[in-house]
Every structure is written in structure tokens, then in C-alpha cells.
Design a protein around this motif. Sequence first.
Motif, mmCIF file in Angstrom:
data_model
loop_
_atom_site.group_PDB
_atom_site.id
_atom_site.type_symbol
_atom_site.label_atom_id
_atom_site.label_comp_id
_atom_site.label_asym_id
_atom_site.label_seq_id
_atom_site.Cartn_x
_atom_site.Cartn_y
_atom_site.Cartn_z
ATOM 1 N N SER A 54 66.262 79.731 -29.563
ATOM 2 C CA SER A 54 65.523 80.911 -29.121
ATOM 3 C C SER A 54 64.302 80.508 -28.293
ATOM 4 N N ASN A 55 63.675 79.382 -28.646
ATOM 5 C CA ASN A 55 62.512 78.917 -27.878
ATOM 6 C C ASN A 55 62.922 78.315 -26.541
ATOM 7 N N SER A 56 63.961 77.479 -26.577
ATOM 8 C CA SER A 56 64.313 76.727 -25.371
ATOM 9 C C SER A 56 65.117 77.531 -24.374
ATOM 10 N N PHE A 57 65.945 78.454 -24.864
ATOM 11 C CA PHE A 57 66.867 79.146 -23.961
ATOM 12 C C PHE A 57 66.667 80.651 -23.944
ATOM 13 N N GLY A 58 65.728 81.148 -24.765
ATOM 14 C CA GLY A 58 65.472 82.584 -24.783
ATOM 15 C C GLY A 58 66.628 83.381 -25.340
ATOM 16 N N VAL A 59 67.473 82.741 -26.134
ATOM 17 C CA VAL A 59 68.584 83.494 -26.736
ATOM 18 C C VAL A 59 68.179 83.929 -28.146
ATOM 19 N N ALA A 60 69.118 84.585 -28.827
ATOM 20 C CA ALA A 60 68.781 85.223 -30.102
ATOM 21 C C ALA A 60 68.430 84.204 -31.186
ATOM 22 N N HIS A 61 67.788 84.720 -32.213
ATOM 23 C CA HIS A 61 67.363 83.922 -33.358
ATOM 24 C C HIS A 61 68.589 83.406 -34.120
ATOM 25 N N ASP A 62 68.548 82.141 -34.541
ATOM 26 C CA ASP A 62 69.695 81.580 -35.273
ATOM 27 C C ASP A 62 69.400 81.386 -36.757
ATOM 28 N N MET A 63 68.369 82.032 -37.266
ATOM 29 C CA MET A 63 68.050 82.069 -38.705
ATOM 30 C C MET A 63 67.687 80.703 -39.277
ATOM 31 N N ALA A 64 67.280 79.774 -38.445
ATOM 32 C CA ALA A 64 66.881 78.453 -38.955
ATOM 33 C C ALA A 64 65.368 78.418 -39.144
ATOM 34 N N PRO A 65 64.903 77.720 -40.175
ATOM 35 C CA PRO A 65 63.459 77.558 -40.331
ATOM 36 C C PRO A 65 62.937 76.559 -39.313
ATOM 37 N N LYS A 66 61.643 76.603 -39.037
ATOM 38 C CA LYS A 66 61.114 75.672 -38.028
ATOM 39 C C LYS A 66 61.120 74.232 -38.552
ATOM 40 N N GLU A 67 61.248 74.085 -39.891
ATOM 41 C CA GLU A 67 61.234 72.733 -40.463
ATOM 42 C C GLU A 67 62.559 71.991 -40.280
ATOM 43 N N ALA A 68 63.630 72.688 -39.965
ATOM 44 C CA ALA A 68 64.942 72.032 -39.881
ATOM 45 C C ALA A 68 65.580 72.366 -38.542
ATOM 46 N N GLN A 69 65.681 71.373 -37.678
ATOM 47 C CA GLN A 69 66.215 71.613 -36.345
ATOM 48 C C GLN A 69 67.202 70.514 -35.958
ATOM 49 N N VAL A 70 68.225 70.910 -35.248
ATOM 50 C CA VAL A 70 69.128 69.942 -34.606
ATOM 51 C C VAL A 70 68.949 70.154 -33.111
ATOM 52 N N ILE A 71 68.411 69.148 -32.445
ATOM 53 C CA ILE A 71 68.037 69.293 -31.039
ATOM 54 C C ILE A 71 68.816 68.285 -30.189
ATOM 55 N N TYR A 72 69.394 68.779 -29.135
ATOM 56 C CA TYR A 72 70.009 67.898 -28.136
ATOM 57 C C TYR A 72 69.196 68.029 -26.850
ATOM 58 N N GLU A 73 68.982 66.912 -26.201
ATOM 59 C CA GLU A 73 68.292 66.995 -24.912
ATOM 60 C C GLU A 73 68.707 65.830 -24.019
ATOM 61 N N ILE A 74 68.603 66.087 -22.731
ATOM 62 C CA ILE A 74 68.835 65.017 -21.755
ATOM 63 C C ILE A 74 67.481 64.401 -21.446
ATOM 64 N N ALA A 75 67.355 63.117 -21.709
ATOM 65 C CA ALA A 75 66.109 62.406 -21.399
ATOM 66 C C ALA A 75 66.319 61.662 -20.083
ATOM 67 N N PHE A 76 65.532 61.996 -19.087
ATOM 68 C CA PHE A 76 65.644 61.356 -17.771
ATOM 69 C C PHE A 76 64.443 60.429 -17.593
ATOM 70 N N THR A 77 64.719 59.118 -17.481
ATOM 71 C CA THR A 77 63.636 58.141 -17.432
ATOM 72 C C THR A 77 63.661 57.404 -16.097
ATOM 73 N N ILE A 78 62.522 57.279 -15.513
ATOM 74 C CA ILE A 78 62.395 56.513 -14.250
ATOM 75 C C ILE A 78 61.765 55.163 -14.591
ATOM 76 N N TRP A 79 62.463 54.087 -14.178
ATOM 77 C CA TRP A 79 61.982 52.736 -14.456
ATOM 78 C C TRP A 79 61.597 52.045 -13.146
ATOM 79 N N ASP A 80 60.596 51.233 -13.214
ATOM 80 C CA ASP A 80 60.202 50.418 -12.056
ATOM 81 C C ASP A 80 60.693 48.999 -12.304
ATOM 82 N N THR A 81 61.598 48.539 -11.444
ATOM 83 C CA THR A 81 62.111 47.178 -11.600
ATOM 84 C C THR A 81 61.609 46.258 -10.498
ATOM 85 N N ASP A 82 60.934 46.806 -9.493
ATOM 86 C CA ASP A 82 60.573 46.003 -8.319
ATOM 87 C C ASP A 82 59.306 45.183 -8.517
ATOM 88 N N ASN A 83 58.367 45.738 -9.267
ATOM 89 C CA ASN A 83 57.043 45.113 -9.291
ATOM 90 C C ASN A 83 56.801 44.195 -10.482
#
Length: 341
Positions: A79-108
Motif C-alpha cells: 500500500s505504501n510502495s504501490f498505492g494499492v489496497a491494504h493487505d492486513m499486515a502489521p508494520k512489524e512484519a514485511q516481505v519486501i522485494y526490490e531491485i537494487a541498482f548499484t553504480i561502481w567505479d572501476t577506473d580510478n
Amino acid sequence: MVTHVPVPVNSLRRTFLRMDSPVHESMQHVELQPGIQYDIPFKFIVPRELPVHVCHHKCCSAQLQQEHLNLPSSLGHASNSFGVAHDMAPKEAQVIYEIAFTIWDTDNSKDGSMKKIQEYNFPIYILPKRRELAPVFVHSRSGYYRLNSQKPLSKGLFRSSLGLLRASTAQPSAIQIPTTLSRDNVELTTTLRVDITFEPAHPQIKPPSRITPTLHLKAMTFWGMEPWEQFPDQTHASTWDARKAYWFENIPLSSNKLILHWRSCLPARKSDHEPSCHTAYMTSIDIPIVLPGNYLYSPTFHSCFISRVYALSASLSFHSHDKAHGTSRLSLKTPVQIIAT
Ligand SMILES: [Zn+2]
């Protein structure tokens, strides 16, 4: 109604799936320019199951461990991330998937090591397919389910007994949800069958003529700082350590008054010494269950640290033709699975 069992102020963040998707190749000969938008193709194929090492603790059965290795559904942040309906979960228990995009510097770097420049995280919602499992075993002392109930039907100021009502039910077919967030025009349904018997106190007393069910879907979330060694809805909270917790939300479901069509039957014998009473009555009702569309239903799942299960609760009020007769209320609570197809 909402209840909440507080846990000590601790937190556990556990990565249960990590998939690397290097994009060096597509960006190898690109010199990034400021103010230019770059599209970087990449592809994740999310597995149906987690690597076996994810669940390495003691489990009461191979079935539980298999459940822990199924990919859990996103829970608690939709509901927070996508603005969709409440899924009846407490804020203490979450299963979160995310894409982590990392930029690395290898030249210097002089020694060839990579230096992290920036990291961005994009939440994604994952709803894995779930097939229907065998019905849940319900212990007679279960704290979450009750498949049988009985109560005297009584009337008047002195609550004189008119007879004995018994009701029993069984776990209904699973409720199927589609594996998309867009669920417009999709009805989420099942049918709850309830068997009822009435043993009148006197032969002249007729059974109640109508029943009003009050229905709720109970979404239960179990979580803990230690992995669950049993299915949490097969345990009792009194056996938990202080770092396990439970939360539920009740969603009211619509229901209609039903007319009861009885047939006569033999009464249940009370004991070998006590003669059975006169004619008893029995009937079965099928109560249609339709989930409201303004909630997000994660499929039933059990992971090492978080479980989501559901129950259907039915409070049955019996009424007679004769208004002088009283009403009586029986409560049943059966497990129900929500599966994704
Ligand atoms: Zn596990």
C-alpha cells in the motif's frame, strides 16, 4: 477489530533471495554523460523456490520445510510502495522485494577493486503462484479454529431450554486469486457448508426456522525473531518465546438471512444408560463467501520468519417462527486457504 501483541524493540532483517544481474556488458563502452537518460536492459527470472540453505533450522516436518522454501508473497509494503489496497499486515512484519541498482567505479582504483558510487532501490511486488494444500488439521483445543459448536436454544427471562443446537463445518475450497495486481471484475469466492442439528427438549418444540450468519475473513500474520519450527497456527501462543508475535485483522463479509429446511433424524446418544430423546432435526446450509474488493489478499504462505494464514469465522444466530422463542448464537471458525493461480 484489530489486536496486536507487542514484541520487544528488536528488529531482524533477513535476505532470503539475492539475484545478481551484472550489466557491465551493455554499458562497457558507454561513457556516461550528464543530463542523458540511459536505458539498461536486464532480465530477472524469479525462481519458484528458494535455495535449500535458506531454511536450515529444525522443522517439525518435511512439509513445513518445503513450505519455507516456497517463495513468499510480498507482504506489508504494497500500500505504501504501490498505492494499492491494504493487505492486513502489521508494520512489524514485511516481505519486501526490490531491485537494487548499484553504480561502481572501476577506473580510478589502483588495486583493481571496485568503489561503490551510488545505490538506488526500486520496490517490486511479487505474487508467486500457490497451489492448494491439504486441509489444515484442527485440534479440538486450537486457539485459532473451531469446527464444532453447540448451545442450548432458550427463551424467556429464565432462559428455559427449548433444545440443543449443534453446528459443524469443514475447511472450504481454497479462494483463488489471479497473479496480477489488477483484479477488476474478478470475484474471489468460496462456499462454506455448515451442518446443523437440533434436539428439542420436548416433542412439541419445532426447530428454529431462520438463521442469520455474521461472517468475517480473519487475516492472521505470525512472525518472530527466531524461525518457526512448526506451522504457527498449529501452536499456542503460551508456548512461544517473547520474540514471537501475532496480529490479525477481521474483514466483515456480506451475508443474508437463510431459511432452514429441516429433515427429521435420530438424535445423538448421550450415554448407554440414558435413553435417546424423541425425534431430532438436521439440515445443511451452503453460505456463499465473497471477499470484498478493497483489500489486497496475499496468498497463504509459511516462510521461516513470517506466516500469513486465513480463517473464516461464522457467527450463526438462530430465530424461530414464534417470536416468543428466543434466539441462540453459535460460532464457528474454519481455516481457508487463499491461493494464486
Ligand atoms: Zn525455515
